[in-house]
Write a protein that holds these residues in place. Structure first.
Motif, mmCIF file in Angstrom:
data_model
loop_
_atom_site.group_PDB
_atom_site.id
_atom_site.type_symbol
_atom_site.label_atom_id
_atom_site.label_comp_id
_atom_site.label_asym_id
_atom_site.label_seq_id
_atom_site.Cartn_x
_atom_site.Cartn_y
_atom_site.Cartn_z
ATOM 1 N N LEU A 49 1.077 -1.485 0.105
ATOM 2 C CA LEU A 49 0.404 0.102 0.076
ATOM 3 C C LEU A 49 0.845 1.159 0.047
ATOM 4 O O LEU A 49 0.391 2.603 -1.198
ATOM 5 C CB LEU A 49 -0.474 -0.192 0.729
ATOM 6 C CG LEU A 49 -1.602 1.603 1.622
ATOM 7 C CD1 LEU A 49 -2.108 1.403 0.179
ATOM 8 C CD2 LEU A 49 -2.963 1.347 2.474
ATOM 9 N N GLN A 81 2.217 2.179 -3.760
ATOM 10 C CA GLN A 81 0.884 2.458 -4.347
ATOM 11 C C GLN A 81 0.860 3.602 -4.124
ATOM 12 O O GLN A 81 0.917 4.447 -5.224
ATOM 13 C CB GLN A 81 -0.132 1.351 -4.550
ATOM 14 C CG GLN A 81 0.094 -0.160 -4.703
ATOM 15 C CD GLN A 81 -0.476 -0.977 -4.341
ATOM 16 O OE1 GLN A 81 -1.502 -0.479 -3.605
ATOM 17 N NE2 GLN A 81 -1.306 -2.012 -5.879
ATOM 18 N N LEU A 115 -7.776 11.330 -2.120
ATOM 19 C CA LEU A 115 -7.655 9.693 -2.012
ATOM 20 C C LEU A 115 -7.002 9.455 -0.137
ATOM 21 O O LEU A 115 -7.407 8.098 0.036
ATOM 22 C CB LEU A 115 -5.923 9.929 -2.663
ATOM 23 C CG LEU A 115 -5.454 8.499 -2.567
ATOM 24 C CD1 LEU A 115 -6.211 7.347 -3.499
ATOM 25 C CD2 LEU A 115 -4.355 8.247 -3.965
ATOM 26 N N ARG A 147 -10.093 9.007 1.753
ATOM 27 C CA ARG A 147 -11.298 7.457 1.376
ATOM 28 C C ARG A 147 -10.215 6.664 1.967
ATOM 29 O O ARG A 147 -11.821 5.653 2.038
ATOM 30 C CB ARG A 147 -11.246 8.070 -0.217
ATOM 31 C CG ARG A 147 -11.969 9.005 -0.782
ATOM 32 C CD ARG A 147 -11.961 8.816 -3.091
ATOM 33 N NE ARG A 147 -12.378 9.894 -3.253
ATOM 34 C CZ ARG A 147 -13.957 9.934 -3.144
ATOM 35 N NH1 ARG A 147 -15.114 9.241 -2.502
ATOM 36 N NH2 ARG A 147 -14.695 11.136 -3.904
ATOM 37 N N LEU A 148 -9.692 6.807 1.607
ATOM 38 C CA LEU A 148 -8.793 5.548 1.967
ATOM 39 C C LEU A 148 -9.086 4.841 3.796
ATOM 40 O O LEU A 148 -9.628 4.037 4.363
ATOM 41 C CB LEU A 148 -7.145 5.593 2.299
ATOM 42 C CG LEU A 148 -6.415 5.226 0.670
ATOM 43 C CD1 LEU A 148 -5.078 4.969 1.286
ATOM 44 C CD2 LEU A 148 -7.121 4.136 0.115
ATOM 45 N N GLY A 186 -11.378 5.888 4.954
ATOM 46 C CA GLY A 186 -13.343 5.589 5.239
ATOM 47 C C GLY A 186 -13.748 6.452 5.917
ATOM 48 O O GLY A 186 -14.120 7.402 6.616
ATOM 49 N N LEU A 229 -6.808 -1.419 -1.980
ATOM 50 C CA LEU A 229 -6.946 -0.267 -1.834
ATOM 51 C C LEU A 229 -8.136 0.256 -2.753
ATOM 52 O O LEU A 229 -8.953 1.673 -1.996
ATOM 53 C CB LEU A 229 -5.261 0.295 -3.410
ATOM 54 C CG LEU A 229 -5.730 1.537 -3.562
ATOM 55 C CD1 LEU A 229 -5.543 2.461 -2.393
ATOM 56 C CD2 LEU A 229 -4.623 1.664 -4.422
ATOM 57 N N ARG A 241 -10.963 -0.088 -0.222
ATOM 58 C CA ARG A 241 -11.570 0.721 1.177
ATOM 59 C C ARG A 241 -11.508 1.989 0.726
ATOM 60 O O ARG A 241 -11.925 2.910 0.919
ATOM 61 C CB ARG A 241 -9.079 0.820 1.509
ATOM 62 C CG ARG A 241 -8.416 0.107 2.357
ATOM 63 C CD ARG A 241 -7.615 0.653 2.716
ATOM 64 N NE ARG A 241 -6.264 -0.475 3.282
ATOM 65 C CZ ARG A 241 -6.806 -1.167 4.270
ATOM 66 N NH1 ARG A 241 -7.889 -0.213 5.198
ATOM 67 N NH2 ARG A 241 -6.197 -2.045 4.736
ATOM 68 N N LEU A 242 -10.975 2.389 -1.153
ATOM 69 C CA LEU A 242 -11.491 3.673 -1.439
ATOM 70 C C LEU A 242 -13.338 3.588 -1.795
ATOM 71 O O LEU A 242 -13.656 5.081 -1.546
ATOM 72 C CB LEU A 242 -11.542 3.620 -2.889
ATOM 73 C CG LEU A 242 -9.764 4.330 -3.523
ATOM 74 C CD1 LEU A 242 -9.137 4.477 -4.932
ATOM 75 C CD2 LEU A 242 -9.796 5.594 -3.005
ATOM 76 N N GLY A 247 -14.667 2.144 0.325
ATOM 77 C CA GLY A 247 -15.080 2.260 1.662
ATOM 78 C C GLY A 247 -16.462 1.175 2.305
ATOM 79 O O GLY A 247 -17.444 1.414 2.299
#
Lengths: 193, 193
Positions: free
Chosen positions: A148, A151, A187, A190-191, A193, B187, B190-191, B193
């Motif tokens: 992660l 990325q 980004l 959002r990750l 949540g 990834l 998670r985006l 949510g």
């Protein structure tokens, strides 16, 4: 052994200094392994051992510039430095990193070469290590944090190096950097949540 | 005008064919703008107009290989092709893209050159367009979808090009690809949510 190390350190310093001179005198495109060897008066073998590839020269130059930045991340004021929440630090890190890459864009672009590959292992760059640490502190676990972090580092570093705003004016540069910074914040929010 | 276009198309086909021959005969490192001009019997000017930079040669070669892949994405069976939920398509796309990059790794790495920059605008690569479309269908809005698609494309494409597993054996390659594919899935989950 110690002499060898001292020689290597001296060569490294001399090569970096020569590369910086060449940046000013002849421009980045003229900096090649051969030209650097010739101008520095050191053998080609020494240059290859030191940098591996042409992009290695620029990775070394970028690394020098990165020290200040690293200092600010590790002991500067929050939210970039310690003392803020990890999410706020991650957002601030993205913005500062985009600024740093913009300021060092020519060198950073030259450092970025598909022919040079990096063995994958524990995070090697400061960005990967820092992103990984903050993700860990944010309690993002369960997944593969090394991957992660790798990325997200690509998501942060590559766009400003690979893309240019349609017109190269300073105002467009700044607007593009701002969009990337807001995109990074979006980004990472959002990750979590 | 038509003659000019036909000439350009013929040159392009000839240059791509010559580059493919050179890949087999002399290896990727020997493919340069000059060597390609010499072997194809076309002028250097033609090669530069066609490809711009050395990496442009490999972007063209990669583009040829991408057609099949694109076909599978656009009209193959789900979940890569149409008919599955956008999240499942995005996960399947990541896995297929990693496979494609692994299969074309030498060309893809040579296509990836920090000195070539792309004007930022509407998504230009198939990956960016496809990722953007799926994000849109997933209802991810509000933010800057062009930027998010660009960042996710970097997160997907760059790690397999820039990093190699510690030992270059086939088993490690596969294990690394699997980790990247799981990381991609993690990834994007998670985006949303």
């Amino acid at each position: 052994m110690n002499t060898e190390r001292a020689d290597a350190a001296r060569n490294r310093i001399a090569l970096i200094a020569t590369a910086r001179e060449m940046l000013t005198d002849v421009g980045i495109d003229k900096i090649t392994m051969d030209a650097l060897a010739e101008r520095s008066g050191l053998g080609k073998g020494t240059v290859f051992r030191r940098f591996g590839t042409r992009s290695g020269i620029f990775m070394a130059l970028l690394g020098e510039g990165e020290r200040d930045f690293q200092e600010r991340v590790q002991s500067g004021p929050p939210p970039l430095g310690p003392g803020a929440e990890p999410l706020d630090r991650l957002i601030a890190f993205g913005r500062a990193r985009l600024r740093f890459l913009q300021e060092n864009r020519d060198i950073a672009r030259a450092a970025f070469d598909g022919r040079a590959t990096v063995p994958f292992g524990p995070p090697t760059t400061m960005t990967q290590r820092h992103v990984r640490m903050l993700l860990h502190h944010m309690g993002i676990g369960g997944g593969d944090l090394d991957i992660l972090a790798m990325q997200l580092t690509a998501a942060l570093d590559v766009p400003p190096l690979l893309y240019t705003p349609p017109d190269d004016g300073a105002r467009n540069e700044q607007a593009f950097e701002d969009r990337l910074a807001r995109g990074w914040e979006d980004l990472v929010r959002r990750l979590i949540g």
